[in-house]
Scaffold this active site. Structure first.
Site, PDB file in Angstrom:
ATOM      1  N   GLN A  83      46.296  40.615  47.902  1.00  0.00           N
ATOM      2  CA  GLN A  83      46.293  40.910  46.468  1.00  0.00           C
ATOM      3  C   GLN A  83      44.905  41.343  45.992  1.00  0.00           C
ATOM      4  OE1 GLN A  83      46.484  38.074  43.011  1.00  0.00           O
ATOM      5  NE2 GLN A  83      48.579  38.854  42.854  1.00  0.00           N
ATOM      6  N   CYS A 111      47.029  38.033  35.924  1.00  0.00           N
ATOM      7  CA  CYS A 111      46.131  36.879  35.842  1.00  0.00           C
ATOM      8  C   CYS A 111      45.601  36.709  34.420  1.00  0.00           C
ATOM      9  CB  CYS A 111      44.959  37.039  36.815  1.00  0.00           C
ATOM     10  SG  CYS A 111      43.797  35.644  36.725  1.00  0.00           S
TER      11      CYS A 111
END
Length: 320
Positions: free
Chosen positions: A69, A99
């Protein structure tokens, strides 16, 4: 369940979690039935500049299939970072657009891309064109309740060539509070033809089944629900595949798994770093056990593996 040509044995995946889902934890979850894992998120800028920590975070082992990621807000740098990820032989490149952490979201990365759909599209397109493995995108419901745009983001991800999209059913402003919105994930599933992975508040068999029923998602992603609870994957798999409810592990089994987990972190990172990380993990493994306040105080002082062993023996004696 397939993402492009990559096939999965089950549909319960481990979510990427910064500072938590390291190689040791990912390998442990795979042993308990996690069908797929994702590395901790890595800065695209750091990776392209040769940052050693970024490289450590991308190291994969017995946690396959596994994704790498990356996060960032520059399509060109993200594409270069994706190519560098290939050195670690991931099965998938995952782009973090969800996030909520201020240091990520306030600097153009993570969930801040929910406010810039066009840029999100360009990033995804650049990464897809740069690599020859599947690219997935992880998003949220939206930035806030006034700008819910998960459907638009998912449609753009598909248009850009993404092979799957994971949706956390909360806005960035919610962080991890409040309720997960099942409906927005269901809307995304209806809107796109690529697989949709549902994320948020899945902690056991029942919550997994409810998420799948309400969203019709192709797979589910478990994050915080796996902390101190790696066997959640085997329990979910047994329930979904065979309508079977596995018993909760005994205190003895929990302590054995905790010690095994921390030993593996020590193997990868050394005792000094591992034991400081162990404080967080041990707090989850011992959650709801007798003498909570005293346990937490002891856990907060852990510096050597022998101390953790002694603590586990005390706990076992308490439950004899």
């Amino acid at each position: 369940m397939k993402i492009k040509d990559l096939e999965f044995n089950h549909i319960a995946f481990l979510a990427p979690m910064a500072g938590i889902a390291d190689l040791a934890f990912r390998e442990l979850c795979v042993q308990y039935g996690a069908a797929y894992t994702v590395s901790e998120m890595v800065s695209s800028k750091g990776l392209t500049m040769g940052d050693k920590k970024s490289a450590q975070l991308l190291t994969l082992g017995n946690d396959r299939p596994a994704g790498a990621q990356i996060f960032g807000d520059d399509p060109e740098i993200m594409a270069k970072a994706a190519v560098k990820c290939l050195d670690f032989n991931p099965d998938i490149i995952d782009i973090n657009m969800g996030c909520p952490a201020p240091k990520i979201a306030m600097n153009g990365g993570g969930a801040s891309l929910m406010k810039r759909p066009e840029l999100a599209y360009e990033i995804t397109k650049a990464v897809v064109q740069a690599v020859n493995i599947p690219v997935t995108v992880k998003i949220r419901k939206g930035w806030d309740e006034e700008s819910v745009n998960a459907v638009e983001m998912a449609e753009l991800a598909e248009k850009a060539g993404a092979s799957a999209v994971a949706v956390h059913g909360r806005t960035r402003q919610q962080m991890y509070s409040g309720s997960v919105d099942f409906d927005i994930i269901a809307q995304v599933k209806k809107a796109v033809g690529i697989p949709v992975i549902a994320n948020g508040d899945i902690k056991d068999e029942q919550s997994a089944a409810i998420m799948l029923e309400k969203t019709n998602a192709d797979a589910i992603m478990i994050g915080r629900g796996a902390l101190g609870n790696p066997w959640v994957f085997s329990k979910i798999n047994a329930y979904l595949d065979e309508c079977r409810v596995l018993p909760e592990p005994s205190i003895t089994q929990k302590m054995a798994v905790m010690l095994k987990h921390i030993q593996k972190i020590i193997e990868y990172k050394g005792e000094y770093t591992a034991m400081r990380e162990a404080r967080h993990h041990a707090a989850y493994y011992t959650k709801s056990m007798r003498g909570g306040a005293k346990l937490r105080a002891e856990i907060g002082k852990l510096e050597r593996f022998e101390q953790l062993q002694e603590l586990s023996y005390k706990i076992l004696k308490e439950y004899e």
